[in-house]
Design an enzyme around this catalytic site. Structure first.
Site, mmCIF file in Angstrom:
data_model
loop_
_atom_site.group_PDB
_atom_site.id
_atom_site.type_symbol
_atom_site.label_atom_id
_atom_site.label_comp_id
_atom_site.label_asym_id
_atom_site.label_seq_id
_atom_site.Cartn_x
_atom_site.Cartn_y
_atom_site.Cartn_z
ATOM 1 N N LEU A 197 2.280 11.624 -4.818
ATOM 2 C CA LEU A 197 1.498 12.277 -5.865
ATOM 3 C C LEU A 197 2.299 13.029 -6.923
ATOM 4 C CD1 LEU A 197 -1.565 13.406 -3.745
ATOM 5 C CD2 LEU A 197 -1.145 11.262 -4.943
ATOM 6 N N SER A 255 -1.368 4.452 4.851
ATOM 7 C CA SER A 255 -1.753 3.093 5.270
ATOM 8 C C SER A 255 -0.936 2.045 4.511
ATOM 9 C CB SER A 255 -3.255 2.864 5.074
ATOM 10 O OG SER A 255 -3.565 2.760 3.707
ATOM 11 N N HIS A 287 -1.390 2.019 -8.139
ATOM 12 C CA HIS A 287 -2.427 2.929 -8.597
ATOM 13 C C HIS A 287 -3.794 2.315 -8.286
ATOM 14 C CE1 HIS A 287 -3.986 6.269 -10.918
ATOM 15 N NE2 HIS A 287 -4.860 5.423 -11.440
ATOM 16 N N GLU A 333 -5.023 -3.381 -1.937
ATOM 17 C CA GLU A 333 -3.652 -2.843 -1.890
ATOM 18 C C GLU A 333 -2.885 -3.448 -0.730
ATOM 19 O OE1 GLU A 333 -4.189 1.515 -3.952
ATOM 20 O OE2 GLU A 333 -4.266 1.414 -1.769
HETATM 21 C C1 GAR Z 1 -3.659 4.539 -2.385
HETATM 22 O O1 GAR Z 1 -4.953 4.118 -2.648
HETATM 23 C C2 GAR Z 1 -2.850 4.564 -3.651
HETATM 24 O O2 GAR Z 1 -3.240 3.609 -4.565
HETATM 25 C C3 GAR Z 1 -3.140 5.945 -4.177
HETATM 26 O O3 GAR Z 1 -3.137 6.747 -3.031
HETATM 27 C C4 GAR Z 1 -3.639 5.996 -1.935
HETATM 28 C C5 GAR Z 1 -2.732 6.213 -0.748
HETATM 29 O O4 GAR Z 1 -3.297 5.658 0.399
HETATM 30 N N1 GAR Z 1 -2.175 6.348 -5.132
HETATM 31 C C6 GAR Z 1 -2.465 7.084 -6.203
HETATM 32 O O5 GAR Z 1 -3.586 7.510 -6.400
HETATM 33 C C7 GAR Z 1 -1.302 7.358 -7.138
HETATM 34 N N2 GAR Z 1 -1.774 7.847 -8.390
HETATM 35 P P1 GAR Z 1 -2.440 5.531 1.727
HETATM 36 O O6 GAR Z 1 -1.801 6.869 1.996
HETATM 37 O O7 GAR Z 1 -3.419 5.132 2.775
HETATM 38 O O8 GAR Z 1 -1.418 4.483 1.484
#
Ligand code: GAR
Length: 315
Positions: free
Chosen positions: A205, A131, A224, A294
């Site tokens: 990740l 997203s 993060h 975010e």
């Molecule tokens: C997001 O919330 C981001 O902050 C997190 O993964 C999610 C991805 O969401 N990142 C971490 O946890 C990194 N340590 P998305 O695939 O919907 O963008």
């Protein structure tokens, strides 16, 4: 300012206060010290005075009638060409050539004399639903004004079934699916160094290997879903973060946007935003709030980083 603070001639004083405020604002906008601002102002003063003097002299030598068509053509030429040359000349005398050349370059680009600066190339790394990736693409690539300055040109994922692969297909953005071994041994590193001005991690990740971090200093940004330095490190991603935050009875959480260094979720913090944790909050409801933050802040923060980097290049 209240009127009773202004003895004597209030209008006159108010105007002075306004002028000082305007100068302060300009200095902030240009991001220069007080002394530099002074020399810049000197440059403007001498340029303006000399341009007016030259205009008057030419008008006299060629017997040009005031307010006639020739007079206006002369004024226009002085403004478009003479004034700019004088700015650079006096700028050089006062040690401000670079400052003025930066603005002259903008004008020369706008009129097509200099080539437009190429758009900043962003490579997004993502492992999940994507997203944030979709939101960044929407922000940069779908707005023609912004796309001239920065564009998402590639996506990298480690997960062939990640939502981001579908996004890449729909947006017609090339995507590379990489293995852990390729990521660690740096098979793609040269490609990224050559083809990316900025790497934006959006739910990626894997920890970036030291070689990659060293090769791209201040060029890898991560988001993060917590207020670092709390709740970072190995295994702290997605819902694991929110579960840990709630288990510890925290009253607030948030997002952190930061540059990457060799350690997990460390590196210089660029931006943080906080969200309150309500009674009865669940990892899902918190995740939703965090995603909201975010989506609102990641693209404009990336844009600010790009602007700063460009300004540094132009200094
Ligand atoms: C997001 O919330 C981001 O902050 C997190 O993964 C999610 C991805 O969401 N990142 C971490 O946890 C990194 N340590 P998305 O695939 O919907 O963008």
């Amino acid at each position: 300012m209240p009127e009773f603070f202004l003895p004597g001639k209030p209008t006159h004083l108010c105007q002075q206060v306004e002028t000082v405020k305007m100068f302060k604002k300009l200095q902030e906008k240009w991001g220069i010290s007080g002394w530099r601002f002074f020399w810049v102002m000197c440059t403007f003063f001498f340029t303006g005075t000399t341009a007016a003097w030259v205009t008057a002299k030419i008008t006299l030598w060629f017997n040009i009638e005031k307010w006639s068509v020739s007079f206006w053509i002369l004024k226009l030429c002085i403004l478009l060409i003479g004034y700019q040359i004088l700015l650079l000349f006096f700028g050089a005398i006062f040690g401000q050539f670079r400052f003025f050349w930066k603005y002259e370059k903008k004008i020369l680009r706008a009129v097509g004399i200099l080539k437009k600066a190429p758009a900043y190339r962003i490579i997004i790394f993502a492992s999940g639903a994507g997203s944030n990736a979709a939101n960044l693409i929407q922000y940069f690539n779908h707005n023609s004004k912004k796309a001239r300055k920065a564009q998402v040109t590639k996506i990298i994922t480690n997960n062939p079934s990640a939502g981001v692969t579908e996004i890449a297909k729909n947006e017609n953005i090339p995507i590379d699916i990489i293995t852990k071994a390729q990521f660690e041994n740096g098979s793609y590193l040269n490609d990224w160094i050559k083809n990316a001005d900025l790497i934006v991690l959006a739910g990626f990740l894997w920890k970036c290997p030291e070689k990659m971090v060293k090769a791209l200093p201040q060029k890898i940004i991560n988001i993060h879903p917590a207020l670092l330095p709390k709740y970072g490190g190995k295994g702290m991603y997605g819902s694991h973060v929110h579960e840990a935050v709630l288990a510890n009875g925290e009253l607030e959480s948030g997002i952190t946007i930061h540059f990457i260094d060799e350690h997990y979720d460390c590196g210089e913090i660029i931006f943080q935003a906080v969200v309150k944790i309500e009674k009865g909050e669940t990892p899902q409801s918190l995740a939703e709030k965090i995603h909201h933050l975010e989506h609102a802040y990641y693209p404009p923060t990336v844009e600010k980083v790009i602007k700063k980097a460009k300004a540094k290049l132009n200094q």
